[in-house]
Design a protein around this motif. Structure first.
Motif, mmCIF file in Angstrom:
data_model
loop_
_atom_site.group_PDB
_atom_site.id
_atom_site.type_symbol
_atom_site.label_atom_id
_atom_site.label_comp_id
_atom_site.label_asym_id
_atom_site.label_seq_id
_atom_site.Cartn_x
_atom_site.Cartn_y
_atom_site.Cartn_z
ATOM 1 N N UNK A 1 -8.507 -1.504 -4.348
ATOM 2 C CA UNK A 1 -7.777 -0.842 -3.264
ATOM 3 C C UNK A 1 -7.677 -1.752 -2.041
ATOM 4 N N UNK A 2 -8.781 -2.457 -1.723
ATOM 5 C CA UNK A 2 -8.782 -3.372 -0.579
ATOM 6 C C UNK A 2 -7.794 -4.508 -0.800
ATOM 7 N N UNK A 3 -7.765 -5.051 -2.007
ATOM 8 C CA UNK A 3 -6.850 -6.147 -2.328
ATOM 9 C C UNK A 3 -5.395 -5.695 -2.215
ATOM 10 N N UNK A 4 -5.111 -4.481 -2.705
ATOM 11 C CA UNK A 4 -3.745 -3.950 -2.622
ATOM 12 C C UNK A 4 -3.324 -3.744 -1.171
ATOM 13 N N UNK A 5 -4.245 -3.250 -0.336
ATOM 14 C CA UNK A 5 -3.940 -3.034 1.080
ATOM 15 C C UNK A 5 -3.675 -4.363 1.784
ATOM 16 N N UNK A 6 -4.466 -5.391 1.466
ATOM 17 C CA UNK A 6 -4.278 -6.702 2.083
ATOM 18 C C UNK A 6 -2.932 -7.309 1.678
ATOM 19 N N UNK A 7 -2.540 -7.136 0.417
ATOM 20 C CA UNK A 7 -1.253 -7.658 -0.055
ATOM 21 C C UNK A 7 -0.091 -6.943 0.617
ATOM 22 N N UNK A 8 -0.211 -5.616 0.783
ATOM 23 C CA UNK A 8 0.837 -4.852 1.465
ATOM 24 C C UNK A 8 0.979 -5.303 2.917
ATOM 25 N N UNK A 9 -0.167 -5.552 3.576
ATOM 26 C CA UNK A 9 -0.140 -6.003 4.968
ATOM 27 C C UNK A 9 0.497 -7.393 5.074
ATOM 28 N N UNK A 10 0.200 -8.269 4.106
ATOM 29 C CA UNK A 10 0.790 -9.616 4.107
ATOM 30 C C UNK A 10 2.305 -9.551 3.944
#
Length: 225
Positions: free
Chosen positions: A78-87
């Protein structure tokens, strides 16, 4: 006495009950006595094999550790997906800003260019006199007789004002081309250059009436040409 967690007891109990139920179901077609004996043996076996005490606690702890590991893995995903969305959002925002800046710069450059063109046009208007426009027309037409006919039309159409605009029709320039943009075929500067207008007007009179004098004869009969 070793303390066993509720989760460990639940696992042991479920295992025992399931195994006993399976044995009972398999023996349902036999005589009553045989059923009782089979159930007793199976129950005894299950109870003997079931983990108790420290073993049950170890089973419970293993299940707990597995659940914790799965939760950690889910949290990391979930953290990785959130970071990718923010990028991706940051990249999109940066691109949108760059596009907006580019469009604003192009608009400013266009405005400055148009302003410079208007200034040049005003300068040209101030330096060209009606007399010089007539001299220019005489040189372009060539034949003095044809020039006189050309002059008669221009005098009546615009008074030798190459910025003259008919408020009703929108006709423009020395020869009152309608629309004025027709004169673009003789030059892009048709709005501000009398030479361009003269060349276009002479070409129009020659192609439509054979000559400026032919156009003048038609004009005298119809008050237009």
């Amino acid at each position: 006495m070793t303390r066993i967690s509720v989760r460990g007891v639940a696992v042991v109990s479920a295992t025992a009950v399931t195994a006993v139920g399976a044995v009972v179901g398999a023996a349902s077609g036999s005589e009553g006595k045989a059923d009782v004996q089979t159930v007793d043996v199976a129950s005894a076996t299950l109870l003997a094999d079931a983990p108790t005490g420290a073993q049950a606690q170890n089973v419970s702890d293993g299940i707990g550790r597995q659940a914790d590991a799965q939760q950690v893995s889910a949290d990391a995903a979930a953290k990785k997906a959130a970071e990718e969305a923010a990028r991706q959002k940051a990249a999109a925002d940066a691109q949108a800003k760059a596009d907006a800046d580019k469009a604003a710069k192009a608009a400013e450059e266009k405005r400055l260019k148009e302003e410079a063109n208007r200034a040049a046009a005003r300068s040209l208007l101030a330096t060209v006199s009606p007399g010089s426009v007539q001299d220019m027309a005489l040189q372009i037409v060539g034949d003095p007789n044809q020039f006189q006919c050309f002059s008669q039309i221009v005098k009546r159409e615009s008074g030798w004002d190459y910025t003259a605009t008919n408020a009703s029709s929108g006709a423009y320039g020395l020869v009152q081309a309608l629309p004025g943009s027709k004169m673009a075929s003789a030059g892009a500067d048709w709005r501000t250059n009398p030479e361009t207008q003269i060349k276009w007007g002479l070409s129009y009179m020659n192609s439509r009436y054979g000559s400026p004098c032919g156009a003048w004869s038609f004009w005298q009969a119809h008050n237009w040409y």
